[in-house]
Scaffold this motif. Sequence first.
Motif, PDB file in Angstrom:
ATOM      1  N   SER A 186      -1.390   1.541  -2.113  1.00 48.20           N
ATOM      2  CA  SER A 186      -1.394   0.445  -1.023  1.00 48.20           C
ATOM      3  C   SER A 186      -0.081  -0.064  -0.510  1.00 48.20           C
ATOM      4  O   SER A 186       0.147  -0.437   0.726  1.00 48.20           O
ATOM      5  CB  SER A 186      -2.372  -1.050  -1.412  1.00 48.20           C
ATOM      6  OG  SER A 186      -1.684  -1.496  -2.453  1.00 48.20           O
ATOM      7  N   ILE A 187       0.900  -0.191  -1.419  1.00 47.11           N
ATOM      8  CA  ILE A 187       2.229  -0.480  -1.293  1.00 47.11           C
ATOM      9  C   ILE A 187       2.764   0.455  -0.343  1.00 47.11           C
ATOM     10  O   ILE A 187       3.463   0.085   0.559  1.00 47.11           O
ATOM     11  CB  ILE A 187       3.079  -0.750  -2.510  1.00 47.11           C
ATOM     12  CG1 ILE A 187       2.508  -1.917  -3.169  1.00 47.11           C
ATOM     13  CG2 ILE A 187       4.316  -1.028  -2.002  1.00 47.11           C
ATOM     14  CD1 ILE A 187       3.118  -2.210  -4.654  1.00 47.11           C
ATOM     15  N   VAL A 188       2.593   1.790  -0.462  1.00 44.87           N
ATOM     16  CA  VAL A 188       3.032   2.643   0.273  1.00 44.87           C
ATOM     17  C   VAL A 188       2.819   2.785   1.835  1.00 44.87           C
ATOM     18  O   VAL A 188       3.496   2.673   2.663  1.00 44.87           O
ATOM     19  CB  VAL A 188       3.014   4.220  -0.577  1.00 44.87           C
ATOM     20  CG1 VAL A 188       3.348   5.191   0.683  1.00 44.87           C
ATOM     21  CG2 VAL A 188       3.826   4.312  -1.746  1.00 44.87           C
ATOM     22  N   GLU A 189       1.255   2.622   1.743  1.00 44.31           N
ATOM     23  CA  GLU A 189       0.764   2.638   3.102  1.00 44.31           C
ATOM     24  C   GLU A 189       1.267   1.472   3.863  1.00 44.31           C
ATOM     25  O   GLU A 189       1.630   1.469   4.965  1.00 44.31           O
ATOM     26  CB  GLU A 189      -0.640   2.453   2.990  1.00 44.31           C
ATOM     27  CG  GLU A 189      -1.148   3.899   2.511  1.00 44.31           C
ATOM     28  CD  GLU A 189      -2.714   3.749   2.204  1.00 44.31           C
ATOM     29  OE1 GLU A 189      -3.281   2.606   2.156  1.00 44.31           O
ATOM     30  OE2 GLU A 189      -3.575   4.931   1.931  1.00 44.31           O
ATOM     31  N   GLU A 190       1.299   0.106   3.138  1.00 44.36           N
ATOM     32  CA  GLU A 190       1.775  -1.141   3.947  1.00 44.36           C
ATOM     33  C   GLU A 190       3.208  -0.755   4.511  1.00 44.36           C
ATOM     34  O   GLU A 190       3.742  -1.229   5.364  1.00 44.36           O
ATOM     35  CB  GLU A 190       1.722  -2.320   2.897  1.00 44.36           C
ATOM     36  CG  GLU A 190       2.155  -3.574   3.449  1.00 44.36           C
ATOM     37  CD  GLU A 190       2.388  -4.710   2.503  1.00 44.36           C
ATOM     38  OE1 GLU A 190       2.804  -5.598   2.639  1.00 44.36           O
ATOM     39  OE2 GLU A 190       1.519  -4.508   1.464  1.00 44.36           O
ATOM     40  N   THR A 191       4.001  -0.236   3.630  1.00 45.89           N
ATOM     41  CA  THR A 191       5.457   0.077   3.798  1.00 45.89           C
ATOM     42  C   THR A 191       5.532   0.976   4.991  1.00 45.89           C
ATOM     43  O   THR A 191       6.528   0.471   5.892  1.00 45.89           O
ATOM     44  CB  THR A 191       6.249   0.357   2.665  1.00 45.89           C
ATOM     45  OG1 THR A 191       6.107  -0.313   1.518  1.00 45.89           O
ATOM     46  CG2 THR A 191       7.727   0.829   2.909  1.00 45.89           C
ATOM     47  N   LEU A 192       4.945   1.908   4.958  1.00 47.28           N
ATOM     48  CA  LEU A 192       4.985   2.880   6.137  1.00 47.28           C
ATOM     49  C   LEU A 192       4.541   2.180   7.543  1.00 47.28           C
ATOM     50  O   LEU A 192       5.141   2.434   8.403  1.00 47.28           O
ATOM     51  CB  LEU A 192       4.175   4.122   5.909  1.00 47.28           C
ATOM     52  CG  LEU A 192       4.828   5.118   4.861  1.00 47.28           C
ATOM     53  CD1 LEU A 192       3.667   6.237   4.715  1.00 47.28           C
ATOM     54  CD2 LEU A 192       6.246   5.784   5.273  1.00 47.28           C
TER      55      LEU A 192
END
Length: 621
Positions: free
Chosen positions: A193-199
Amino acid sequence: MGKQLFRSSPPPEKQPAHQSLAETAVQECTSSINTVISKWTSSSSNEFLFSTNSRHEAEEFVEAVKHLQSTMHRLVSVNASSDKLVYAHNLMQSAMKLLESEFRRVLNANRDYLDPESVSVRSSYRSSRFSTSTTTSVSDSEDEIYHDENGDDHRFSGQDSDAMDDLKTIADCMISTGYAKECVTVYKTVRKSIVEETLHNLAVERLTLHQVQKMDWETLESKIRSWLRAAKLAVRSLFFGERLLADHVFSSSINIVESSFTDITQEGALTLFAFPENAAKIKKLSPEKMFRFLDMYETLASLYVEIETIFYFDSAAAVRSQVISSLTRLGDAARTMMTAFETAIQKDTSRTPVIGGGVHPLTRYVMNYLSFLVDYSESIAVIFENWQPTLLPSSCGGEEDAYPEELYSSPVSVRIAWVILLTLCKIDGKAQPYKDVALSYLFLANNLQYVVVKVRTSNVKLLLGEDWVVRHEGKVKQYADKFEKLAWGKVLTSLPEYPAEEITPEEAKELLVRFDDEFEASYRKQISWVIPDPKLRDWIKVSLSHKLMLVCTELYEINRFGSGGDGFNVRYTSEDIGNYLSDLYFGSRGSGSGSVSTKGSGSGTGTGSSSTGKSRGGRSH
């Protein structure tokens, strides 16, 4: 009375010593673990097991759980049906639920600290924390400051630094006790979820080829600019940070590191790295779009080693393959646009002469394009390595000898030299429509000078070399000499071939009139001509001034001897000629009115000078 005989019940069977010890050990473990679980799962507790105040207790709890696991295994080996095993197993599940809850809490509570950029910076910090040149440590209880390679400061507290270690402690315990799946599931859910939010925050979108091809260029260019920024941050902070975090938390199992990292990052990485390939497949690849695609190529190529290192797992092969595919497609697009650029030069048919013989728009366009292109020297060296130019045009105005391939250091140099040659061939053809031959040579000199200056003052020189520049500077001088001879030849040849002492008064008068007329005609014709380059303009003016002054000197001698000492009217003095020359070759920007005084400034004396002469307000150079 007979002896009474009776059989008493047998005494309970005595347990083997090792079985009794195993059960005792399990019981001791369950007792201490149960106490901790009760304390930290009660509704009245406002604190957490893995926190600063209770970290020592958390460490003891983890050790107790590991010990329980080992004693359970020992008990199973001696008494697999022991009631204490059932109780211990249930207690172990409760302990795992507590650890899973703490694992999730630590991940979520430290999202800011555990964001990938912070993790990647902390990795650099840890590797240099013992270097006095990069770390300033005040005391164990105070913050430490890390100075990164960009000179930015990052302040880390001791409390923050425990988060990664807490996660590793919990993960090690859960994996060793057989609860790896539960641990990894929580980790993947939170970190993905953090990776998706950052992207998303980096404006990385999941776009299909059809969606990209439907975009107008302005929209696509905007997304390319966003991608250029996102790619560097994603690789060097996001993916690198995720890899470091996974390596640290799951250091006890490389297989778990691989599966968790790949599952968390692969979808986002494929979305990011597929965009350049889709962009390079658009149908209208005009030359003006070249530099945005080279930006993407250069960015991706510069990141490739890092991408290979971060995504080196077999399960991440799709990511590495996508990067290679995008680089290949971007290279194809660059070659297509270079061909279009060269074709546009070849097909240029404009025949309208440039006013005043100035620099042609084609020359400016080509040289500005090449100046930008060679700034991508490393990328184009790869892209154009084995790509040969087409045949030279049939008519190059004698320029064929200017293309000796053996003089150039690389295929890119050959390519650039060929494009410049192609352009000069076209410029040679565009000189033909000028009705005045002198103006056509001025046009050639101006355009070749523009090319030479662009080469000398840009990275093109690094490809073509000093010899190329010197050879073409020599050709500029040849053009300038021909221009000077054709434009001023009648003025410079207006003198007789015999001594002034032998000139009759009538001949002297005729010579002076002819000089005045030729000078005035040449000046009037050239008042709108232009030499944009200051260096070339000054060189031509200095050369003309020197030669005209020699003519003036002889004319004064003729005037003195031929008139018997009385002197005829001298229309143009040396000062006049200098002022008129200073006005030339600025085109419409000349400082004068563009007309020549028919009276001049001569005083009629034989001295050829006058204190009351008309001043043209000459420019200084």
